[in-house]
Design a protein around this motif. Structure first.
Motif, PDB file in Angstrom:
ATOM      1  N   ARG A   1      36.291  37.317  41.405  1.00 56.68           N
ATOM      2  CA  ARG A   1      37.281  36.866  40.423  1.00 56.68           C
ATOM      3  C   ARG A   1      37.064  37.537  39.073  1.00 56.68           C
ATOM      4  NH1 ARG A   1      37.607  30.331  41.339  1.00 56.68           N
ATOM      5  NH2 ARG A   1      38.477  30.420  43.444  1.00 56.68           N
ATOM      6  N   GLU A   2      35.807  37.709  38.686  1.00 60.97           N
ATOM      7  CA  GLU A   2      35.507  38.334  37.400  1.00 60.97           C
ATOM      8  C   GLU A   2      35.945  39.794  37.387  1.00 60.97           C
ATOM      9  OE1 GLU A   2      31.484  39.318  35.044  1.00 60.97           O
ATOM     10  OE2 GLU A   2      31.734  37.220  35.619  1.00 60.97           O
ATOM     11  N   LYS A   3      35.763  40.486  38.509  1.00 57.40           N
ATOM     12  CA  LYS A   3      36.175  41.886  38.593  1.00 57.40           C
ATOM     13  C   LYS A   3      37.691  42.031  38.590  1.00 57.40           C
ATOM     14  CE  LYS A   3      32.040  43.456  40.955  1.00 57.40           C
ATOM     15  NZ  LYS A   3      31.466  43.919  42.219  1.00 57.40           N
ATOM     16  N   GLU A   4      38.402  41.073  39.197  1.00 57.53           N
ATOM     17  CA  GLU A   4      39.861  41.140  39.271  1.00 57.53           C
ATOM     18  C   GLU A   4      40.537  40.775  37.953  1.00 57.53           C
ATOM     19  OE1 GLU A   4      40.836  38.522  42.449  1.00 57.53           O
ATOM     20  OE2 GLU A   4      40.306  39.974  43.996  1.00 57.53           O
ATOM     21  N   ARG A   5      39.856  40.046  37.111  1.00 58.20           N
ATOM     22  CA  ARG A   5      40.444  39.605  35.854  1.00 58.20           C
ATOM     23  C   ARG A   5      40.628  40.805  34.929  1.00 58.20           C
ATOM     24  NH1 ARG A   5      37.319  34.837  33.205  1.00 58.20           N
ATOM     25  NH2 ARG A   5      35.714  36.193  34.018  1.00 58.20           N
ATOM     26  N   THR A   6      41.799  40.914  34.333  1.00 57.95           N
ATOM     27  CA  THR A   6      42.057  42.019  33.413  1.00 57.95           C
ATOM     28  C   THR A   6      41.403  41.742  32.075  1.00 57.95           C
ATOM     29  OG1 THR A   6      44.131  41.024  32.697  1.00 57.95           O
ATOM     30  CG2 THR A   6      44.242  42.609  34.523  1.00 57.95           C
ATOM     31  N   HIS A   7      40.980  42.776  31.439  1.00 58.29           N
ATOM     32  CA  HIS A   7      40.314  42.645  30.152  1.00 58.29           C
ATOM     33  C   HIS A   7      41.349  42.740  29.033  1.00 58.29           C
ATOM     34  CE1 HIS A   7      37.404  43.273  26.941  1.00 58.29           C
ATOM     35  NE2 HIS A   7      36.510  42.811  27.776  1.00 58.29           N
ATOM     36  N   ILE A   8      41.081  42.105  27.906  1.00 56.93           N
ATOM     37  CA  ILE A   8      42.039  42.112  26.810  1.00 56.93           C
ATOM     38  C   ILE A   8      42.043  43.434  26.057  1.00 56.93           C
ATOM     39  CG2 ILE A   8      41.981  39.627  26.513  1.00 56.93           C
ATOM     40  CD1 ILE A   8      40.118  40.078  24.095  1.00 56.93           C
ATOM     41  N   TRP A   9      41.020  44.227  26.220  1.00 51.74           N
ATOM     42  CA  TRP A   9      40.949  45.518  25.542  1.00 51.74           C
ATOM     43  C   TRP A   9      41.300  46.632  26.512  1.00 51.74           C
ATOM     44  CZ3 TRP A   9      35.442  44.779  23.197  1.00 51.74           C
ATOM     45  CH2 TRP A   9      35.501  43.840  22.189  1.00 51.74           C
TER      46      TRP A   9
END
Length: 109
Positions: A78-86
């Motif tokens: 899940r952490e890898k799939e989450r898009t980053h804000i930057w």
């Protein structure tokens, strides 16, 4: 228990993520508070039904039924799939983007 008495798989157990549903429960509790409900009514014109908080709590509780290794793998995925804000760019990409937005700094008009 002293370090020499630990089982052989103890170092791998330390790397596993610890799952706590306290944050989900706190978020659900706050969702039903008068402060949050009045903020939502003021901002959006409707009260919050807290459906997202309920689903987060149920998801966390369902993860509690799985083994530690499975939970760790699921949370890492899940952490890898989450898009980053930057948006990360190479120096070359950043300089091209800078020129597009602000013009060439060497070009003095």
């Amino acid at each position: 228990m002293r370090s020499e008495e630990q089982p052989a798989d103890a170092p791998s157990q330390r790397n596993l993520r610890k799952l706590s549903c306290a944050k989900c429960f706190d978020a659900l509790w706050f969702c039903y508070s008068p402060v949050h409900q009045m903020q939502q009514y003021y901002r959006l014109g409707a009260l919050d039904n807290c459906a997202g908080k309920w689903s987060s709590l149920w998801d966390c509780l369902s993860l509690k039924t799985k083994s530690n290794r499975e939970v760790s793998e699921i949370l890492e995925t899940r952490e890898k799939e989450r898009t980053h804000i930057w948006t990360f760019r190479t120096p070359e990409e950043a300089s091209v983007r800078w020129r597009l937005l602000y013009g060439d700094p060497d070009d003095q008009n």
